[in-house]
Design a protein around this motif. Structure first.
Motif: not given
Length: 609
Positions: A46, A50, A63, A66-67, A120, A122, A128-129
Motif C-alpha cells: 500500500n 500511495f 489527501e 489516497y484516492s 481518511e 481506510l 496515514w496523514h
C-alpha cells in the motif's frame, strides 16, 4: 472468513486509531474481536502505491496519496469553499454519489463558515496523514468550567489519564524530553522517560529560540520546546534497563511525512492493527461499511451492527450482513460515528445512544491562524519533519476566562501551507517576473531559504449549534447518507484569533522578520471580528460529537466511554472529548482508547449468573 461460527466478545466499527488500539488490547487479553472496516484491505505494498499517487498529484494535500472511495468517501481540503448566504442547495444530481462528490466534495456544508478539517477512511484511518504531534493536555484543560467558567469539565482529571498517556506513548514510540514537557502542571510518573529522545531542532527552531528568549505575552515567556513526535528518534533506556526498540527505522527528515512517511519512521495505526491481528483473536472484515445499529428496545442492549459490503471503490453493493457480539464499540471517527448513531433511527426516533440529544453536537476543531514571512537570514526550510518544535507556554492562563488559548506550531515547510510554496512562488518568478537562468537560481537561493510560517492552533468551545447530521437528500454510492455540517466560530474563539495576530506582530518583530500576506491560497474561511478580517483553516482535529460527561442529561457516555443509554455500547475516539483545548488530540484519544479497553475487559471478566 466465516464470522457466523465465531462468538465475538466485541464488535468494533472502525480499524483506525481507536479501533486498532482497542482490538490490540482486547486481543492480548484473550478476547475475541471482530473489526468492521469501511476501507480497502491493508497490504504490504500500500505504502508504495500511495507514494506513487502522491508523487503524481498536482496538489500535495493531506489527501493526495489516497484516492477517493465512493463507497466509503472522505472529505478533501480541495473541496472547502466559502459558504453562500443562504447556503447553496445540494445539486439535483446529489443522489449520484460519484458525480456529486467530485463536484462539491463529501461534506454537505451549511456554514455559516466551512468546516475545514478532513480525515481518511481506510485501515489505519487518518494516521496515514497525521502530523505526528503527541502533546498531552495540561491540567486545567480537564476543568475549564471550574477554573475559568467557560465550556465544561471533563469527567476525569489529568492524574486519572496520566497512566494511559504513558501506555499510548509507549505504543506509538514518542520522541520527546520530559523536562521540556513539564509545563502548566504536566507531571510524569517517577523516573519516566519517553521511549525516544526528542527529534533534533531545525535551524528555524534555533533562530526562534534565540530571538524569543526575552519575549513575554500575557505573562508567559515564549519558550520554544521540542514537540513530542510519533516518529523515531534515538532510543532511550527504559525502566527495565533495555533500550526502546519498535523495529522501525529512524526518521530521515522527509518533509512530506505529512501526508505520508515513505519509510514508516512515523507511527501509523496499521502498526497496532497488525499487532492486533497477530494475537490470533482478532478478525477483520474490510470493505464493510456499518449502516445500522440494532437495539433490543425492551432491555436497551445493542444486538447487532448491520453492514453493507462492496468489491471496488465505485462498484455496487455486493453483500450485507449483521455482526453480533457481547460488546459493541463505535470507533469510526467523530463525524462517521455520530452519523451512524443518528441514522440508526428506525427503532429509536432520535437515534442510538441519544437520550441526551447531544449526539452529533459540540463539533470542534482547532481552527488555525497562519502567519508567514521571511527571515533576514537563511533558515533552510523544506527539510526535516514538517514541525519539530512549538511554543506551548501560551496554552493556559487567566486570559481563558475571556478568550481562547492557542499553541504555536513552528513549520519547517516554508510557505507551503499558507501560500502553496514552492510551486506558486516559482510560477511567479518564471511566469510573472520572467526570470530564468542565473537570475532565477539567484532568486530561489535568496528567497526560498528564508521562508517560514507559524500556525496558531486555537481553542474552540463546545457549542450545540456546531453539529453534524445525516443528510436527507445526499448519499454515498452504497446509499448511506453523507454528513451535513453546521459550523461557526463564537466570539471566544474569534478573540483567540485576534490575540494570535497580535502575538505574530510581536514575534516577527522580535526576530526581524516581516509578515507576508502574499499568495494566500484559500480565503474560504474568512470572517470578521471587531473590524478585523481573519482566516480560519482546519487542523484536522475533529472532536466532540459524542462527548463524555458526568450526566446522561448533558453527555453521551461516562468516563469509560460507555453509553449512558446502552450497557454494552462504547463510543471511543476524538468524538469523546468534552472540550478540545489546544493540544493535537491524537495522543489523548489513544490514551482514552486504552482506558476504555481496560473497562471493557473488566466488564467482560465479570462472572454472569
Amino acid at each position: 472468513m466465516s464470522i457466523s461460527q465465531t462468538k465475538y466478545d466485541a464488535v468494533i466499527v472502525g480499524g483506525g486509531w481507536a479501533g486498532s488500539t482497542l482490538a490490540y488490547k482486547l486481543g492480548v487479553a484473550g478476547k475475541k474481536v471482530l473489526i468492521l472496516e469501511a476501507g480497502i484491505p491493508f497490504q504490504s505494498d500500500n505504502r508504495e502505491d500511495f507514494m506513487e499517487t502522491f508523487f503524481m498529484a498536482t496538489a500535495k494535500t493531506p489527501e493526495s496519496p489516497y484516492s477517493q472511495n465512493y463507497n466509503a468517501p472522505r472529505p478533501s481540503v480541495l473541496d472547502i469553499k466559502a459558504i453562500t448566504d443562504p447556503p447553496q442547495p445540494p445539486a439535483e444530481d446529489c443522489k449520484n454519489a460519484k458525480d456529486a462528490i467530485e463536484k462539491d466534495g463529501y461534506f454537505i456544508q451549511k456554514g455559516p463558515l466551512p468546516f475545514g478539517s478532513t480525515y481518511e477512511r481506510l485501515a489505519g484511518g487518518t494516521s496515514w496523514h497525521w502530523l505526528g504531534t503527541c502533546l498531552r493536555l495540561v491540567r486545567n484543560d480537564f476543568k475549564l468550567k471550574s477554573v475559568y467558567g467557560v465550556g465544561v469539565d471533563w469527567p476525569m482529571t489529568y492524574d486519572d489519564l496520566s497512566p494511559y498517556y504513558d501506555e499510548a506513548e509507549l505504543e506509538i514510540g514518542v520522541s520527546a524530553d520530559v523536562e521540556e514537557q513539564a509545563i502548566h502542571g504536566i507531571t510524569f510518573s517517577p523516573d519516566y522517560v519517553y521511549p525516544m529522545q526528542r527529534i533534533p531542532p531545525s535551524v528555524l527552531d534555533k533562530v526562534l529560540t534565540e530571538g524569543l528568549k526575552d519575549v513575554v505575552i500575557d505573562g508567559n515567556p515564549l519558550t520554544v520546546t521540542g514537540t513530542p513526535a510519533g516518529r523515531n528518534g534515538i532510543s532511550n533506556i527504559m525502566k527495565d534497563g533495555q533500550p526502546y526498540n519498535n523495529g522501525r527505522r529512524l526518521c530521515q527528515g522527509n518533509t512530506n511525512c505529512t501526508p505520508i512517511c515513505p519509510i514508516q519512521a512515523k507511527y501509523d495505526a496499521t502498526i497496532t492493527l497488525n499487532k492486533a491481528l497477530q494475537t490470533g483473536n482478532v478478525d477483520i472484515l474490510y470493505q464493510t461499511v456499518a449502516s445500522n445499529v440494532l437495539v433490543d428496545t425492551n432491555t436497551g442492549a445493542i444486538t447487532g451492527i448491520e453492514y453493507k459490503q462492496y468489491q471496488t471503490k465505485n462498484g455496487p453493493q455486493t453483500g450485507s450482513g449483521t455482526a453480533t457480539g457481547t460488546k459493541y464499540i463505535i470507533a469510526a471517527h467523530a463525524i462517521e460515528a455520530a452519523k451512524l448513531l443518528l441514522m440508526s433511527n428506525t427503532q429509536l426516533p432520535n437515534g442510538v445512544a441519544n437520550f441526551s440529544g447531544q449526539v452529533g453536537k459540540n463539533l470542534m476543531d482547532h481552527p488555525v491562524n497562519l502567519s508567514w514571512g521571511s527571515m533576514p537570514d537563511p533558515v533552510y526550510p523544506f527539510r526535516g519533519p514538517l514541525s519539530t518544535s512549538g511554543i506551548e507556554t501560551t496554552r493556559d492562563g487567566s486570559f481563558r476566562t475571556e478568550r481562547a488559548a492557542y499553541r504555536i506550531e513552528i513549520g519547517n515547510e516554508g510557505w507551503n501551507w499558507p501560500a502553496g510554496a514552492p510551486y506558486t512562488q516559482l510560477q511567479g518568478c518564471v511566469g510573472e517576473a520572467g526570470l530564468f537562468g542565473k537570475e532565477l537560481i539567484g532568486k530561489i537561493q535568496h528567497d526560498f531559504v528564508r521562508q517560514f510560517r507559524l500556525g496558531y492552533l486555537i481553542e474552540q468551545l463546545p457549542e450545540e449549534t456546531n453539529y453534524i447530521i445525516p443528510s436527507e437528500t445526499c448519499f454515498d454510492n452504497l446509499g448511506i447518507p453523507r454528513p451535513e455540517i453546521h459550523y461557526n466560530l463564537d466570539d471566544y474563539t474569534r478573540a483567540g484569533f485576534q490575540a494570535a495576530e497580535e502575538a505574530s506582530v510581536t514575534i516577527f518583530g522580535a526576530v526581524g522578520a516581516a509578515i507576508s500576506t502574499e499568495n494566500r491560497i484559500s480565503t474560504a474561511g474568512a470572517f470578521t471580528y471587531e473590524n478585523g478580517v481573519y482566516y480560519t483553516n482546519g487542523a484536522g482535529h475533529v472532536m466532540g460529537t459524542h462527548r463524555m460527561g458526568d450526566s446522561n442529561e448533558t453527555s453521551v457516555t461516562d468516563a469509560n466511554m460507555k453509553s449512558w443509554d446502552h450497557d454494552n455500547l462504547y463510543l471511543v475516539g476524538c468524538g469523546s472529548l468534552p472540550t478540545g483545548a489546544t493540544a493535537n488530540p491524537t495522543l489523548t484519544m489513544m490514551a482514552l482508547a486504552f482506558k476504555a479497553a481496560d473497562a471493557i475487559i473488566n466488564s467482560l471478566n465479570v462472572p454472569h449468573e
